[in-house]
Scaffold this motif. Structure first.
Motif, PDB file in Angstrom:
ATOM      1  N   ASN A   1       0.818  -1.217   0.000  1.00  0.00           N
ATOM      2  CA  ASN A   1       0.000   0.000   0.000  1.00  0.00           C
ATOM      3  C   ASN A   1       0.847   1.260   0.000  1.00  0.00           C
ATOM      4  OD1 ASN A   1      -2.472  -1.333   0.135  1.00  0.00           O
ATOM      5  ND2 ASN A   1      -2.427  -1.407   2.372  1.00  0.00           N
ATOM      6  N   LEU A   2       1.978   1.211   0.692  1.00  0.00           N
ATOM      7  CA  LEU A   2       2.696   2.457   0.984  1.00  0.00           C
ATOM      8  C   LEU A   2       3.165   3.229  -0.257  1.00  0.00           C
ATOM      9  CD1 LEU A   2       4.529   1.562   4.299  1.00  0.00           C
ATOM     10  CD2 LEU A   2       3.081   3.562   3.894  1.00  0.00           C
ATOM     11  N   PRO A   3       3.847   2.586  -1.227  1.00  0.00           N
ATOM     12  CA  PRO A   3       4.271   3.380  -2.396  1.00  0.00           C
ATOM     13  C   PRO A   3       3.079   3.957  -3.160  1.00  0.00           C
ATOM     14  CG  PRO A   3       5.421   1.263  -2.321  1.00  0.00           C
ATOM     15  CD  PRO A   3       4.334   1.204  -1.286  1.00  0.00           C
ATOM     16  N   ARG A   4       1.972   3.228  -3.192  1.00  0.00           N
ATOM     17  CA  ARG A   4       0.773   3.738  -3.871  1.00  0.00           C
ATOM     18  C   ARG A   4       0.218   4.942  -3.136  1.00  0.00           C
ATOM     19  NH1 ARG A   4      -2.856  -1.478  -5.469  1.00  0.00           N
ATOM     20  NH2 ARG A   4      -4.415   0.154  -5.703  1.00  0.00           N
ATOM     21  N   GLN A   5       0.300   4.907  -1.817  1.00  0.00           N
ATOM     22  CA  GLN A   5      -0.195   6.044  -1.032  1.00  0.00           C
ATOM     23  C   GLN A   5       0.680   7.271  -1.282  1.00  0.00           C
ATOM     24  OE1 GLN A   5      -0.056   5.590   3.225  1.00  0.00           O
ATOM     25  NE2 GLN A   5      -1.542   7.225   3.571  1.00  0.00           N
ATOM     26  N   GLN A   6       2.008   7.083  -1.265  1.00  0.00           N
ATOM     27  CA  GLN A   6       2.912   8.214  -1.476  1.00  0.00           C
ATOM     28  C   GLN A   6       2.650   8.848  -2.843  1.00  0.00           C
ATOM     29  OE1 GLN A   6       5.294   9.235   0.930  1.00  0.00           O
ATOM     30  NE2 GLN A   6       5.645  11.038  -0.346  1.00  0.00           N
ATOM     31  N   LYS A   7       2.425   8.012  -3.860  1.00  0.00           N
ATOM     32  CA  LYS A   7       2.124   8.557  -5.200  1.00  0.00           C
ATOM     33  C   LYS A   7       0.776   9.254  -5.200  1.00  0.00           C
ATOM     34  CE  LYS A   7       4.703   5.079  -7.806  1.00  0.00           C
ATOM     35  NZ  LYS A   7       4.461   3.672  -8.186  1.00  0.00           N
ATOM     36  N   GLY A   8      -0.211   8.627  -4.552  1.00  0.00           N
ATOM     37  CA  GLY A   8      -1.560   9.199  -4.537  1.00  0.00           C
ATOM     38  C   GLY A   8      -1.603  10.571  -3.891  1.00  0.00           C
ATOM     39  N   LEU A   9      -0.755  10.793  -2.897  1.00  0.00           N
ATOM     40  CA  LEU A   9      -0.734  12.087  -2.208  1.00  0.00           C
ATOM     41  C   LEU A   9      -0.438  13.236  -3.161  1.00  0.00           C
ATOM     42  CD1 LEU A   9       1.303  11.354   1.074  1.00  0.00           C
ATOM     43  CD2 LEU A   9      -1.164  11.541   0.827  1.00  0.00           C
ATOM     44  N   HIS A  10       0.298  12.939  -4.248  1.00  0.00           N
ATOM     45  CA  HIS A  10       0.674  14.009  -5.179  1.00  0.00           C
ATOM     46  C   HIS A  10      -0.482  14.420  -6.103  1.00  0.00           C
ATOM     47  CE1 HIS A  10       5.047  14.322  -4.406  1.00  0.00           C
ATOM     48  NE2 HIS A  10       4.963  13.045  -4.070  1.00  0.00           N
ATOM     49  N   ALA A  11      -1.578  13.669  -6.093  1.00  0.00           N
ATOM     50  CA  ALA A  11      -2.689  13.993  -7.003  1.00  0.00           C
ATOM     51  C   ALA A  11      -3.135  15.446  -6.791  1.00  0.00           C
ATOM     52  CB  ALA A  11      -3.855  13.038  -6.762  1.00  0.00           C
TER      53      ALA A  11
END
Ligand code: FES
Ligand SMILES: [Fe+2]
Length: 442
Positions: free
Chosen positions: A376-386
């Motif tokens: 989950n974590l790398p996806r969350q870090q990327k999602g934060l940039h949306a």
């Protein structure tokens, strides 16, 4: 204060990637907090040392002749070379590899080649010794703090310190030690572990009625309950790479056919008491320093997860414990270390544990449960940039700890005095699951 937590259940995304925010943490948080620098079994003998790196700081932690610990900034007073790297054992002190300035194990400068060629003002005795760093011992670890005015270690670890002392965490030793490189901010990594809200979706195999699920008292069957609890213990043991130690799972399995009362509450209490008794007795019989698990239950200390603000965790279960440490490597990169700690017969000799080569977070060698968290974590870090994502929306009942943790960090970033910060960090050094959002007093 940029990106401060204003509404306590909303956390702005920039806190997890903005380089200026990261720089502010580097300037105002890390230099003021007690940090677990190494486990004591990494430096078992006098003159053993280990370097602890946090961001651009390196600190030498050294075992002294009287088995205490001492720490220094790792920079030669001549032209700044790090006097040692990694870890090892020094004979009588350190010799800088550049021009050979020498330091004793208490940091005193003992020799300067061609000393007469330096002016008097560069040879002032107090000025040419290694710069000492505050260092204290608790819980089987050496801790450092770069702030001379910080309160003593123990105060900064309460109430977790008292509870974990009852668990006798100081007698735990490393069974294994792994490290993971996570492409995420260090706080994002921490926060993936401090709430149980994610368990149902992320770790469905842990949703076992005895622990996380719901119990239907009317149809309670003691046999089915024991079978389910054994399944939970095995899943935690294999899935977490030993969060419940394999020895303790075996002890529990031997109890599988004990008679339990039909009443649900009574049966569960009986099972827990008997299992605690058996684990306590067996480890004491083999000569380990083992707390009485039923006494811990009576004290209300039988929780399984404690934070030591900001970046260290101990997760005691039955005889053993897992432990985590999260260190920032950059705004969006974290080194997470995982230890499995257990009890050995007193006086038994163990090898010095050596720091692990970090694995990537998708390495197939990770056990199933951390694999699920890490995915989950790398996806969350990327999602934060949306572009359309502004802030996290926290559950006030299940994710209060995330808010308490983030707002305590804000206290440091705002430069609040120690007497204001101490109660805040003591409200974070607790069992984090299902914590409410607390009034931190600032
Ligand atoms: S930098 Fe250490 S002796 Fe010159
Ligand atoms: Fe998890």
């Amino acid at each position: 204060m940029p990106y401060a937590v204003e509404l306590p259940d909303r956390v702005r995304k920039e806190r997890y990637f903005d380089p200026d925010f990261f720089a502010l943490e580097n300037e105002r948080l890390w230099p003021r907090v007690w940090q677990m620098a190494c486990r004591l079994e990494e430096i078992p003998q006098p003159h053993d040392y280990a370097c602890y790196e946090i961001l651009d700081q390196s600190i030498i932690v050294l075992r002294t002749d009287d088995m205490g610990v001492r720490a220094f900034q790792n920079a030669c007073r001549h032209r700044g070379v790090q006097v040692v790297e990694g870890r090892g054992t020094c004979e009588s002190g350190f010799v800088c590899p550049f021009h050979g300035w020498c330091y004793s194990t208490d940091g005193k400068n003992t020799f300067i080649p061609r000393k007469k060629t330096f002016a008097e003002h560069n040879l002032a005795p107090h000025d040419i010794n290694l710069v000492p760093v505050r260092c204290e011992v608790w819980g089987g670890c050496a801790w450092i703090n770069l702030d001379r005015t910080a309160p003593p270690l123990r105060e900064c670890l309460e109430p977790a310190a008292t509870i974990l002392d009852a668990w006798k965490v100081e007698s735990l030793r490393t069974e294994w030690w792994y490290a993971c490189r996570l492409p995420v901010n260090w706080k994002l990594a921490v926060e993936a572990f401090v709430e149980a809200y994610h368990v149902v979706e992320t770790h469905p195999q842990l949703v076992i009625p005895t622990r996380y699920g719901r119990r239907d008292d009317a149809s309670f069957d003691p046999r089915a309950f024991v079978a389910a609890d054994l399944q939970y213990l095995r899943t935690m043991s294999e899935g977490m790479g030993g969060m419940v130690h394999a020895d303790d799972v075996r002890i529990a399995e031997e109890l599988h056919d004990i008679e339990l009362p039909a009443d649900a509450e009574l049966a569960i209490a009986t099972w827990n008491r008997m299992l605690n008794d058996a684990v306590t007795r067996r480890h004491r019989e083999r000569g380990a320093d083992m707390p009485d698990l039923n006494e811990l239950t009576e004290l209300g200390y039988n929780r399984e997860f404690f934070q030591c603000f900001p970046h260290y965790f101990v997760l005691p279960m039955y005889s053993s414990a897992s432990s985590y440490r999260f260190r920032p490597l950059g705004p969006e990169e974290t080194l997470m270390e995982l230890w499995s700690l257990t009890r050995y017969p007193e006086g038994s000799a163990r090898e010095k544990p050596t720091p692990p080569e970090p694995w990537e977070c998708d390495d197939p060698r990770w056990p199933p449960i951390p694999t699920q968290d890490f995915s989950n974590l790398p996806r969350q870090q990327k999602g934060l940039h949306a572009k359309g994502f502004e802030y996290m929306r926290l559950s006030t009942q299940m994710e209060g700890h995330v808010s308490n943790f983030e707002r305590t960090i804000d206290g440091f970033l705002a430069g609040l005095p120690n007497e204001k910060l101490l109660p805040a960090l003591q409200s974070v050094n607790v069992y984090p699951f299902d914590q409410p959002i607390l009034d931190l007093g600032f």
